[in-house]
Design an enzyme around this catalytic site. Structure first.
Site, PDB file in Angstrom:
ATOM      1  N   GLN C 222       0.860  -1.059  -0.023  1.00 25.09           N
ATOM      2  CA  GLN C 222       0.148   0.015   0.025  1.00 25.09           C
ATOM      3  C   GLN C 222       0.879   1.285  -0.008  1.00 25.09           C
ATOM      4  O   GLN C 222       0.331   2.427  -0.170  1.00 25.09           O
ATOM      5  CB  GLN C 222      -0.803  -0.131   1.345  1.00 25.09           C
ATOM      6  CG  GLN C 222      -1.913  -1.182   1.256  1.00 25.09           C
ATOM      7  CD  GLN C 222      -2.923  -1.135   2.547  1.00 25.09           C
ATOM      8  OE1 GLN C 222      -2.868  -2.271   3.006  1.00 25.09           O
ATOM      9  NE2 GLN C 222      -3.235  -0.052   3.029  1.00 25.09           N
ATOM     10  N   ARG C 369      -9.063  -1.009   7.723  1.00 28.35           N
ATOM     11  CA  ARG C 369     -10.192   0.170   7.435  1.00 28.35           C
ATOM     12  C   ARG C 369     -10.377   1.042   8.817  1.00 28.35           C
ATOM     13  O   ARG C 369     -11.501   1.331   9.180  1.00 28.35           O
ATOM     14  CB  ARG C 369     -11.393  -0.587   7.305  1.00 28.35           C
ATOM     15  CG  ARG C 369     -11.678  -1.138   5.755  1.00 28.35           C
ATOM     16  CD  ARG C 369     -12.863  -1.685   5.585  1.00 28.35           C
ATOM     17  NE  ARG C 369     -13.155  -2.167   4.254  1.00 28.35           N
ATOM     18  CZ  ARG C 369     -13.536  -1.517   3.175  1.00 28.35           C
ATOM     19  NH1 ARG C 369     -14.114  -0.109   3.250  1.00 28.35           N
ATOM     20  NH2 ARG C 369     -13.990  -2.020   2.188  1.00 28.35           N
ATOM     21  N   CYS C 370      -9.179   1.567   9.537  1.00 28.98           N
ATOM     22  CA  CYS C 370      -9.268   2.376  10.543  1.00 28.98           C
ATOM     23  C   CYS C 370      -8.300   3.271  10.343  1.00 28.98           C
ATOM     24  O   CYS C 370      -7.068   2.629  10.236  1.00 28.98           O
ATOM     25  CB  CYS C 370      -9.441   1.468  11.838  1.00 28.98           C
ATOM     26  SG  CYS C 370      -8.790   2.307  13.314  1.00 28.98           S
ATOM     27  N   GLU C 739     -12.885   4.615   5.540  1.00 28.14           N
ATOM     28  CA  GLU C 739     -12.815   3.704   6.916  1.00 28.14           C
ATOM     29  C   GLU C 739     -13.966   4.360   7.898  1.00 28.14           C
ATOM     30  O   GLU C 739     -14.385   3.649   8.839  1.00 28.14           O
ATOM     31  CB  GLU C 739     -11.355   4.044   7.537  1.00 28.14           C
ATOM     32  CG  GLU C 739     -10.446   3.347   6.593  1.00 28.14           C
ATOM     33  CD  GLU C 739      -8.939   3.619   6.918  1.00 28.14           C
ATOM     34  OE1 GLU C 739      -8.023   3.025   6.543  1.00 28.14           O
ATOM     35  OE2 GLU C 739      -8.552   4.950   7.274  1.00 28.14           O
TER      36      GLU C 739
END
Lengths: 285, 173, 785
Positions: C222, C369-370, C739
């Site tokens: 990423q 996702r945070c 997120e």
């Protein structure tokens, strides 16, 4: 992950398969659908030296009623059961089971007989076929023999099959009129093994009393269990709520669950009761 | 100890000598070179490897290539014909049925197999039909929508007429 | 400021444009890591520890080297000779690449086998003989802190399992508020140990060329530029001789931010064998050894008045970091942005303490996702607000309304120091309550409860904090968290945009194209977006923590504006007028008051290469490094409605409404998709997921047969809506959204279940809310089928 190396043979007849099994004995493993075996091989938990693929033996994928039995050939897939009009119309227990075995893609390859031979206590078919009082037809060097399902399932991952025997058919007695059945399963998600599941088949007489009852318990013991006392409590009784509740309580007593990630023994035992209640209500409806 | 096998994939015949332990998915990806079929787990759980084998969707990671000898296989690469996307591909594009794209080929094949068996499925039937395929991005809602939309397009036969050519970024709907 | 989503006045921004990246994915032409095959490529498999804590007595490579096809077996001792046995983590600790002396968690990397085929690599790995001497295992983070606990990290000077303590807020003011409080609630809340589990596992191909002293690393990353820098530091290769290529990535969710030991070993393997080396992890390796998320044991207290005015918040957390402190967070914030835990409310004081602890578990602590521990914070405060409402016998919506930050108080400074950029919280709350029909649902619930049926409604009003970040505060290993874009407009008016982020399904190739198209008056079809190759993209910190649109999206807009300023000079030259006589209207420059006298970007671009104004440098290119002035604060109101099966304890999510406010929306279709996905993950965490260890440190959840990912059957139907309160400091007003749904939704689910059972005296249930947990409550209350 990658399985350990093995030798592959694809016999073209039952006799050839049996001869191979006789030759390789415990070194061999039969593969039909492979949906349990291949993952175990990928993890190298199973490392057969010889894989005997019965998938190319012609004539083993029949599903028909004959001589008082529903005859399920060794290569009948879960999906065949799921989509069969015969099963949908006449075998509510088997139809309900077929819909919840693994997931729809696995059902296109996995076989009923293979699931039974795998003898996983969490196998759905074993419980359903126990409730339906099925028989297993095994072919060996000396011909065929018929084994009742209760005798066939011996222990966790262990059956009454000899190393040189092959299951060629599973047969279910054609139930009489006024037969109902249901399969109730708790799973954490589609594709999961059951936390607990209950298979029920009941046949009523003309007066509405229970003539025959079969109750199989899935994933709540070292092996698929028959809830004998619960079955006995139903026979001769009308399937009213009181009888159903009594049978459900007895089924829960018959369970031998252990605690794991799917739930505590206490929870699973109570779920046997709840699922038996629901299955019997549906079967009686 | 190689076995000579022949498999037809998307109408093309592939012959090769393979080790018995070669998984079908590895045959498709590495022998046939069709890398659209993916691998996401080792336990027959995720469905990223879904292909259509003799008309039925299966997980190609849970079958040995030798077992598939003589079989007809369809993969994601075989969906579009003559540069024209299959209605299900158009519908996934239109309804935002994909994000990272990794589960997409498996979802498309499971969806196509469903629509070939049941051209007019309910939402619930679609959800059941793809319940052997995991997606981590979309929450499935737009995948379900896409398959229902594809069913509509296929019923109308509109998939042929109204399709956008590959590569256009024109507004959806 | 705020309004519901209406037709955008822009031409391209705000449009649900079909994704430009989709055709390749739909036709099987995506190019993921495992799809790449290089000539002469070798394969690597890793030998992992079966023990959670053990001394390594011996490693015998010989049986593996005897396997046909095996080229090399690498152990920690081999790496030690190269100075590569340890590598720095993203949080200032060090981590073993291959075990040296002992192992600290089950499935830790012990040796690597490189072979000419994947089969031979696995056969070789199975043949390596390792003798272990088991050591006492520490599984419970609280026991890790006890004085007689075995010390896990013998390599550290500090002889303790306590890693660090981090404090935020004002302790004295908080203590005072609690001493004077009319009402205090306190609860212990755990956020389970979960895993991002992208569908594509992690992997790499290391291709080292000895003659050129050049390394190409294809890797599921990423953050490719960060990898390049870390590799330069770890492998001591000159950074310009390293090219990191992150091909199509099959989901990341934070899992593909860290540099994993397998990558480093593959590089060494390529150097040793002279071949490209591919390593693709198995699902078990992914779940058991790559970064987990969360595992926060939190104690929360709220001080409030009897009327329900919140005063102060006190939080103490024990964070289980596993064997190495490898979480990915900005340097200044060891617990990430966890101190956003005062949430959407007007707390006057707060004091937050986090103690991080070593245990015999895999290292980690990534986002999932945070954005940097915000999910933990949001879950904590939203759960605590419901507990306070229950204590005060207030409706949870009313309690929130009473305490939400009023619209006229923005920008609002939180007691832990964050400055929230914008919001109209009350509007969003009312909008959501009306949309779902809150009053009617409460009425239905009362009627059902009277009949003995169990139904619950759960609200979560979360505030996110994303877009890291202002570089004066945010860095990872010292690298500042700005981000970048480079645009080249070609002579025929087509453009390529390159960015330092790397999408994993977020739709960047479309979103960025829309931004640049909007700013330059082009069609999005004429804008190609490229990411993931460090040789071509400008330096950036990557895609995670919902930072792409807030940072690179801004960089793309600013870069386009830089191009437009040059274009203005060229337009003036073409139209033979002064620059100030021009205005930018509908994607073209026109002479003020003379709309028929105008030039398009195509005409300008052509002139930039064929007819530039005298004295002006030819060409039409620009680069922009965007350093955001502040973070952005997306927020939202989520409402869950659940029904409970009295027989089995099953919770059925009947409805779920997500009203998000992420500022300006660039592509509503993509935003909705992001929300669906995040909600599904939140649902899974609330009801299904936890990585469980037995007392010997054995990980019991190492496959998708045990780590539960919901299918289409279990996943609820999502209802989504938006309010739009633009960020005042982002060039487009966008805030980011990826997120939010995962940050906001777990509390809504749990609040709904607790709400359904609150009349039975239930105040809190820890996630995951399994059927059994609910069943136990029901049976204890005498409720049955």
């Amino acid at each position: 992950m990658i399985p350990a190396a093995f030798e592959y043979v694809a016999p073209r007849s039952v006799a050839e398969a049996v001869a191979l099994l006789r030759q390789h004995s415990y070194d061999a493993k039969v593969i039909a659908g492979g949906q349990s075996l291949i993952p175990m091989m990928r993890f190298r938990m199973a490392q057969p030296r010889v894989l005997v693929d019965i998938g190319r033996i012609p004539g083993l994928d029949y599903l028909r009623e004959e001589d008082g039995f529903l005859r399920i050939g060794a290569l009948v897939r879960h999906a065949t059961m799921e989509h069969s009009p015969l099963i949908q119309e006449r075998y509510p227990l088997l139809a309900a089971t077929a819909r919840v075995v693994a997931d729809p893609l696995v059902r296109n390859l996995g076989t009923v007989a293979g699931s039974l031979v795998h003898a996983d206590p969490a196998g759905d078919w074993a419980a359903a076929l126990m409730a339906a009082r099925a028989q297993v037809v095994a072919a060996g060097p000396d011909g065929e023999r018929v084994i009742g399902i209760d005798d066939f399932l011996v222990d966790t991952f262990t059956t009454a099959l000899e190393p040189d025997e092959l299951v060629v058919e599973v047969r279910v007695p054609i139930p009489g009129p006024r037969t109902g059945g249901d399969y109730q399963k708790i799973e954490r998600k589609v594709g999961d093994f059951a936390t607990a599941a209950v298979a029920v088949q009941v046949t009523l007489d003309e007066a509405g009393r229970c003539q025959q009852a079969g109750i199989g318990l899935c994933a709540v013991g070292p092996i698929t269990l028959r809830a004998t006392a619960a079955e006995e409590a139903l026979v001769g009784q009308p399937l009213d709520e009181a009888t159903i509740r009594k049978a459900a309580a007895l089924a829960a007593e018959a369970a031998q669950p252990t605690s794991d990630l799917r739930g505590s023994a206490e929870y699973k035992r109570d779920m046997v009761r709840v699922l038996t209640l629901r299955a019997l209500r549906n079967a009686a409806a | 100890m190689g076995h000579r096998i022949a498999v037809t994939i998307n109408g093309q015949r592939y012959e090769a000598e393979v080790e018995p332990r070669l998984l079908l998915v590895h045959f498709i990806r590495e022998v046939a070179g069709l890398t659209g079929t993916h691998i996401g787990c080792d336990t027959t759980s995720c469905g990223a490897c879904t292909v259509i084998l003799n008309g039925k969707p299966i997980k190609s990671c849970t079958m040995f290539a030798v077992q598939a000898d003589g079989c007809e296989i369809r993969t994601v690469e075989g969906l579009a014909q003559n540069g024209e996307l299959h209605p299900i591909q158009k519908a996934f594009w239109e309804c935002h049925g994909l994000q990272c794209g990794y589960c997409t080929p498996g979802m498309l094949m499971a969806g196509v197999a469903l629509l070939e068996r049941n051209p007019n499925p309910t939402e619930e039937e679609v959800r059941r039909a793809i319940s052997g395929n995991l997606c981590r991005c979309t929450g499935y809602q737009n995948i379900v929508k896409s398959i229902l939309r594809a069913a509509e397009m296929m019923r109308e036969g509109a998939g042929v007429a109204s399709g956008s050519p590959v590569g256009s970024g024109s507004p959806a709907q | 400021m705020s309004a519901t989503l209406t037709e955008s006045p822009h031409r391209v921004l705000g449009q649900p444009i079909k994704r430009k990246e989709d055709p390749r994915f739909l036709t099987g032409q995506g190019r993921y890591l495992d799809d790449i095959k290089l000539p002469n490529m070798a394969y690597m498999a890793i030998v992992r520890s079966p023990y959670a804590h053990a001394r390594i007595v011996s490693i015998n490579k010989e049986p593996a080297l005897a396997v046909p096809g095996v080229l090399a077996v690498i152990t920690g001792e081999d790496l030690e000779k190269l100075g590569l046995a340890w590598m720095p983590t993203l949080n200032g600790d060090q981590q073993m690449v291959l075990a040296v002396g002992k192992v600290l968690f089950q499935y830790q990397e012990v040796a690597a086998v490189i072979a000419t085929s994947r089969e031979a690599a696995y056969d070789g790995a199975a043949a390596v003989e390792v003798e272990y001497d088991p050591l006492p295992v520490v599984v419970d983070p609280f026991k890790a802190l006890e004085p007689d606990a075995p010390i896990l990290r013998e390599d550290r000077k500090e002889k303790t399992n306590h890693i660090w303590r981090w404090e935020s807020g004002d302790k004295a003011a908080t203590d005072k508020a609690f001493a004077e409080a009319e009402v205090v609630i306190k609860e212990k809340i755990r956020f389970p140990r979960v895993h991002p589990a992208p569908l594509e596992p992690c992997g790499c191909i290391a291709d080292y060329n000895r003659t050129k002293n050049h390394l190409t690393l294809y890797v599921t990353s990423q953050a490719p530029h960060a990898y390049r820098t870390v590799l330069a530091m770890v492998a001591k290769l000159p950074e310009h001789q390293i090219r990191v290529i992150s091909p199509d990535v099959g989901g990341g969710f934070g899992n593909k931010v860290p540099v994993y030991p397998g990558y480093v070993v593959a590089v060494v393997g390529s150097m040793l064998t002279g071949r490209p080396v591919k390593w693709v992890e198995t699902r078990t390796e992914n779940l058991a050894s790559t970064h987990f998320a969360r595992d926060y044991h939190m104690t929360v207290e709220i001080a409030a008045t009897r009327e329900g005015q919140v005063k102060a918040l006190r939080v103490h957390t024990v964070a289980d970091h596993g064997a190495f402190d490898a979480q990915a967070v900005p340097s200044k914030w060891p617990a990430g942005l966890f101190n956003i835990c005062t949430g959407s409310y007007t707390f006057e004081a707060a004091h937050v303490v986090v103690d991080a602890v070593y245990t015999n578990k895999a290292p980690g602590g990534v986002a999932h996702r945070c954005s940097f521990r915000v999910t933990e914070a949001s879950y904590l405060i939203e759960r605590a607000m419901d507990i306070l409402a229950q204590e005060l016998k207030m409706d949870p919506a009313e309690l929130r309304r009473k305490n939400l930050i009023p619209a006229d108080k923005f920008p609002w400074k939180s007691p832990t120091g964050w400055v929230y950029d914008s919001g109209n919280y009350h509007h969003t709350l009312d909008y959501a309550l009306n949309l779902i029909g809150y009053k009617e649902l409460r009425k239905e619930q009362a009627e059902k409860r009277a009949r003995g049926e169990l139904m619950g409604i759960g609200i979560s009003f979360f505030t996110e904090i994303v877009g890291a970040g202002p570089s004066k505060h945010f860095d990872i290993l010292g690298i500042k968290m700005f981000d970048s874009a480079e645009i080249r407009v070609h002579p025929t008016g087509k453009a390529i945009v390159r960015l330092g982020t790397r999408h994993q399904g977020q739709g960047h190739e479309t979103t960025y194209a829309q931004i640049v198209a909007e700013e330059l008056g082009l069609s999005p079809d004429d804008v190609l977006v490229e990411e993931g190759d460090t040789d071509t993209a400008p330096y950036g910190l990557g895609t995670y923590a919902s930072r792409s649109t807030p940072t690179s999206g801004a960089a793309a807009a600013m870069c386009a504006r830089r191009i437009r300023e040059k274009a203005r000079k060229i337009a003036a030259h073409l139209l033979e007028c002064g620059e100030h006589d021009l205005e930018w209207v509908d994607g073209r420059f026109q002479v003020k008051g003379a709309p028929h006298q105008s030039v398009t970007m195509q005409q300008i671009a052509f002139a930039a290469y064929t007819n530039p104004p005298p004295g002006l440098e030819p060409g039409l290119e620009a680069t922009f490094y965007y350093d955001p002035p502040n973070l952005t604060f997306p927020y939202g109101c989520y409402i869950a409605v659940v029904d409970i099966d009295k027989g089995t304890g099953e919770v059925k999510v009947r409805r779920f409404l997500a009203v998000d406010d992420c500022g300006t929306i660039i592509n509503p279709m993509i935003v909705q998709g992001q929300v669906h996905g995040g909600l599904t993950e939140g649902f899974a965490i609330a009801f299904m997921q936890d990585i469980v260890f037995d007392e010997n440190g054995n990980n019991l959840v190492t496959n998708f047969t045990e780590y539960m990912l919901p299918t289409a059957v279990e996943t609820p139907r999502w209802e989504t809506a938006h309010t739009v309160t633009p960020s005042p400091h982002h060039p487009l007003g966008a805030k980011g959204v990826g997120e939010s749904p995962n940050v906001g939704s777990p509390a809504a689910f749990v609040n709904a279940v607790v709400d359904a059972l609150s009349h039975l005296g239930v105040r809190h249930i820890d996630m995951p809310i399994t059927r059994e947990k609910v069943w136990r409550i029901l049976r204890n209350a005498g409720i049955d089928e």
